[in-house]
Design a protein around this motif. Structure first.
Motif, PDB file in Angstrom:
ATOM      1  N   ASN A 126       0.864  -1.180   0.000  1.00 45.32           N
ATOM      2  CA  ASN A 126       0.000   0.000   0.000  1.00 45.32           C
ATOM      3  C   ASN A 126       0.902   1.232   0.000  1.00 45.32           C
ATOM      4  OD1 ASN A 126      -1.578   2.287   1.124  1.00 45.32           O
ATOM      5  ND2 ASN A 126      -3.200   0.750   1.340  1.00 45.32           N
ATOM      6  N   VAL A 127       0.834   2.024  -1.057  1.00 44.20           N
ATOM      7  CA  VAL A 127       1.747   3.154  -1.204  1.00 44.20           C
ATOM      8  C   VAL A 127       1.455   4.263  -0.202  1.00 44.20           C
ATOM      9  CG1 VAL A 127       2.156   2.663  -3.639  1.00 44.20           C
ATOM     10  CG2 VAL A 127       0.287   4.201  -2.992  1.00 44.20           C
ATOM     11  N   ASN A 128       0.275   4.253   0.425  1.00 44.35           N
ATOM     12  CA  ASN A 128      -0.093   5.309   1.371  1.00 44.35           C
ATOM     13  C   ASN A 128       0.492   5.082   2.762  1.00 44.35           C
ATOM     14  OD1 ASN A 128      -1.637   6.646  -0.591  1.00 44.35           O
ATOM     15  ND2 ASN A 128      -3.432   5.392  -0.124  1.00 44.35           N
ATOM     16  N   ASN A 129       0.630   3.813   3.147  1.00 46.90           N
ATOM     17  CA  ASN A 129       1.092   3.556   4.514  1.00 46.90           C
ATOM     18  C   ASN A 129       2.210   2.511   4.608  1.00 46.90           C
ATOM     19  OD1 ASN A 129      -0.257   1.057   4.188  1.00 46.90           O
ATOM     20  ND2 ASN A 129      -2.149   1.887   5.063  1.00 46.90           N
ATOM     21  N   GLY A 130       2.612   1.927   3.463  1.00 43.23           N
ATOM     22  CA  GLY A 130       3.719   0.973   3.478  1.00 43.23           C
ATOM     23  C   GLY A 130       3.349  -0.434   3.887  1.00 43.23           C
ATOM     24  N   ASN A 131       2.078  -0.682   4.224  1.00 44.08           N
ATOM     25  CA  ASN A 131       1.680  -2.033   4.600  1.00 44.08           C
ATOM     26  C   ASN A 131       1.748  -2.956   3.389  1.00 44.08           C
ATOM     27  OD1 ASN A 131       0.620  -3.958   6.496  1.00 44.08           O
ATOM     28  ND2 ASN A 131      -1.299  -3.854   5.375  1.00 44.08           N
ATOM     29  N   TYR A 132       2.192  -4.200   3.606  1.00 45.90           N
ATOM     30  CA  TYR A 132       2.354  -5.106   2.475  1.00 45.90           C
ATOM     31  C   TYR A 132       1.663  -6.440   2.717  1.00 45.90           C
ATOM     32  CZ  TYR A 132       6.126  -7.098   5.317  1.00 45.90           C
ATOM     33  OH  TYR A 132       6.846  -7.667   6.336  1.00 45.90           O
ATOM     34  N   ASP A 133       1.414  -7.137   1.639  1.00 40.40           N
ATOM     35  CA  ASP A 133       0.773  -8.448   1.665  1.00 40.40           C
ATOM     36  C   ASP A 133       1.379  -9.272   0.532  1.00 40.40           C
ATOM     37  OD1 ASP A 133      -0.883 -10.507   2.350  1.00 40.40           O
ATOM     38  OD2 ASP A 133      -2.723  -9.613   1.553  1.00 40.40           O
ATOM     39  N   HIS A 134       1.122 -10.577   0.553  1.00 40.29           N
ATOM     40  CA  HIS A 134       1.639 -11.461  -0.489  1.00 40.29           C
ATOM     41  C   HIS A 134       0.514 -12.336  -1.040  1.00 40.29           C
ATOM     42  CE1 HIS A 134       5.266 -10.718   2.046  1.00 40.29           C
ATOM     43  NE2 HIS A 134       5.875 -10.674   0.876  1.00 40.29           N
ATOM     44  N   PHE A 135       0.687 -12.784  -2.266  1.00 38.49           N
ATOM     45  CA  PHE A 135      -0.093 -13.895  -2.783  1.00 38.49           C
ATOM     46  C   PHE A 135       0.795 -14.683  -3.736  1.00 38.49           C
ATOM     47  CE2 PHE A 135      -0.853 -10.762  -6.106  1.00 38.49           C
ATOM     48  CZ  PHE A 135      -0.977 -11.493  -7.285  1.00 38.49           C
ATOM     49  N   TYR A 136       0.312 -15.846  -4.182  1.00 35.25           N
ATOM     50  CA  TYR A 136       1.157 -16.780  -4.928  1.00 35.25           C
ATOM     51  C   TYR A 136       0.511 -17.164  -6.251  1.00 35.25           C
ATOM     52  CZ  TYR A 136       3.396 -17.217  -0.378  1.00 35.25           C
ATOM     53  OH  TYR A 136       4.040 -16.931   0.796  1.00 35.25           O
ATOM     54  N   ILE A 137       1.337 -17.334  -7.252  1.00 34.73           N
ATOM     55  CA  ILE A 137       0.915 -17.865  -8.538  1.00 34.73           C
ATOM     56  C   ILE A 137       1.733 -19.122  -8.802  1.00 34.73           C
ATOM     57  CG2 ILE A 137       0.760 -17.456 -11.020  1.00 34.73           C
ATOM     58  CD1 ILE A 137       0.296 -14.554 -10.505  1.00 34.73           C
ATOM     59  N   LYS A 138       1.033 -20.234  -9.069  1.00 34.33           N
ATOM     60  CA  LYS A 138       1.701 -21.529  -9.181  1.00 34.33           C
ATOM     61  C   LYS A 138       1.141 -22.312 -10.361  1.00 34.33           C
ATOM     62  CE  LYS A 138       2.092 -21.636  -4.141  1.00 34.33           C
ATOM     63  NZ  LYS A 138       1.843 -22.383  -2.908  1.00 34.33           N
ATOM     64  N   LYS A 139       1.846 -23.384 -10.697  1.00 34.74           N
ATOM     65  CA  LYS A 139       1.308 -24.321 -11.672  1.00 34.74           C
ATOM     66  C   LYS A 139       0.110 -25.041 -11.055  1.00 34.74           C
ATOM     67  CE  LYS A 139       5.824 -25.360 -13.773  1.00 34.74           C
ATOM     68  NZ  LYS A 139       6.824 -26.428 -13.996  1.00 34.74           N
ATOM     69  N   ALA A 140      -0.938 -25.153 -11.820  1.00 33.61           N
ATOM     70  CA  ALA A 140      -2.128 -25.842 -11.312  1.00 33.61           C
ATOM     71  C   ALA A 140      -1.855 -27.341 -11.229  1.00 33.61           C
ATOM     72  CB  ALA A 140      -3.323 -25.566 -12.210  1.00 33.61           C
ATOM     73  N   ASP A 141      -1.936 -27.900 -10.042  1.00 33.55           N
ATOM     74  CA  ASP A 141      -1.688 -29.316  -9.794  1.00 33.55           C
ATOM     75  C   ASP A 141      -2.915 -29.890  -9.102  1.00 33.55           C
ATOM     76  OD1 ASP A 141      -0.167 -31.801  -9.315  1.00 33.55           O
ATOM     77  OD2 ASP A 141      -0.173 -31.127  -7.235  1.00 33.55           O
ATOM     78  N   ALA A 142      -3.425 -31.001  -9.584  1.00 33.50           N
ATOM     79  CA  ALA A 142      -4.672 -31.556  -9.061  1.00 33.50           C
ATOM     80  C   ALA A 142      -4.569 -31.883  -7.573  1.00 33.50           C
ATOM     81  CB  ALA A 142      -5.065 -32.798  -9.857  1.00 33.50           C
TER      82      ALA A 142
END
Length: 379
Positions: free
Chosen positions: A137-153
């Motif tokens: 967040n450019v307003n307060n510097g708070n950060y978060d993550h998410f993931y992109i992966k190969k789809a595996d059953a």
């Protein structure tokens, strides 16, 4: 160290536990990716898991440069920070913010001006070779993550069972051969063992109770390879003391391994320090109580989500999720352990899981249904 008598009384999942680290065969080093079948994709579409995503996994693999990512202590991690040329970066930045909006605000992109993609990390060691996206967040510097992966059953089934049966929900979406999932917050298990397990502030009994329940939960649903770096510990201050929740973060080994013990975190040598504390601080009756509590909680969740659970199980039954050798090994080990030869007739991992859920949860399910009928009569 606990006495031999104490050790002989300790049972997780009705399997005697030894105080020394186990020498069982380790989990498979590199599990193959099992593609998403049309049956599974239909299920995902039915429940809103399959969406058109603005960025796919293939879009991220064309990075131009990678350098090791170091932690706060200056040590290299398993992750690499990757860079892209400017044209690729402009495309990815906008698309990744839209992916984050899909995960967090149901696709509401009106907050995009407040957000920026600070970093993209890549891990080549994981089965799904994930990319970790850091959003700030450019307003307060708070950060978060998410993931992109190969789809595996296996992983998708593991995430869906986690969503339906675990104490906490999990958000993820698929698109073709791409999987995006939210970050599961907590202290990585290996770091917790190193820095917090023996801290004076740690309420060990509460922590160990949680580990026993986590061990039972993984075995009930056949989620394998829960070594310390594949789960996190969530610490919550409470009215009196502290509560703990252990959550899986790696679901690649859902119904894949052949050894029964690989579905029990207690037998992973990386978890030995916690197991040693369980032996030291918990008596066998308390352990049985916590196991019963976990089975009852899971039975309630199945009863609540029974239609979706049934549809997920029907989707999973014919799926190819492991090798024939592993299927044969697991069904014979479970069948011999429980003296239940229905396991032996199973042809797929999905069928083994269905039999296993009935084996462990049927008494609890009967109690849940009996209580539900009692409430209806009162009403």
């Amino acid at each position: 160290m606990a006495t031999k008598a104490a050790v002989s009384q300790l049972h997780f999942c009705k399997v005697s536990m030894r105080i020394e680290p186990q020498k069982a065969a380790p989990p498979s080093r590199k599990k193959p990716i099992y593609p998403v079948s049309e049956r599974l994709r239909t299920y995902l579409k039915t429940y809103g898991r399959e969406l058109i995503l603005p960025v796919q996994y293939q879009d991220l693999i064309h990075f131009t440069y990678a350098r090791p990512l170091v932690n706060d202590q200056g040590e290299e991690t398993a992750w690499e920070q990757v860079s892209y040329d400017m044209r690729e970066w402009d495309f990815l930045k906008d698309g990744l913010l839209k992916c984050y909006a899909i995960l967090k605000t149901e696709g509401d992109y009106s907050f995009a001006a407040n957000l920026s993609v600070e970093r993209i990390d890549f891990c080549s060691f994981g089965n799904s070779q994930p990319f970790r996206i850091r959003i700030v967040n450019v307003n307060n510097g708070n950060y978060d993550h998410f993931y992109i992966k190969k789809a595996d059953a296996n992983r998708i089934y593991g995430l869906e069972w986690e969503h339906l049966l675990a104490t906490s929900r999990v958000t993820f979406f698929t698109y073709g051969q791409t999987l995006i999932e939210e970050h599961i917050a907590g202290i990585p298990g290996d770091i917790f063992i190193r820095d917090y397990l023996n801290s004076p502030e740690t309420n060990k009994v509460r922590l160990l109770k949680t580990f026993v329940k986590f061990n039972e939960s993984c075995f009930i649903r056949l989620l394998g390879d829960m070594r310390s770096y594949n789960f996190v510990v969530d610490i919550t201050p409470d009215i009196e003391g502290t509560q703990y929740n252990i959550r899986a973060i790696d679901f690649d080994q859902q119904c894949y391994e052949g050894r029964m013990r690989l579905y029990m975190p207690q037998f992973a040598k990386e978890n030995y320090p916690i197991v040693k504390e369980v032996v030291k601080h918990l008596d066998s009756e308390s352990i049985k109580q916590y196991q019963a509590e976990e089975r009852s909680r899971t039975a309630y969740r199945i009863a609540t989500e029974r239609y979706r659970v049934r549809e997920l199980m029907d989707t999973m039954l014919p799926e190819e999720l492991s090798t024939p050798e592993k299927i044969e090994q697991l069904k014979f080990e479970l069948g011999n352990h429980y003296h239940n030869f229905r396991y032996i007739k199973a042809k797929t991992m999905g069928k083994i899981l269905k039999i296993h859920l009935k084996q462990l949860l049927m008494p609890s399910m009967r109690s849940v249904l009996k209580m539900a009928k009692g409430r209806k009569r009162k009403l």
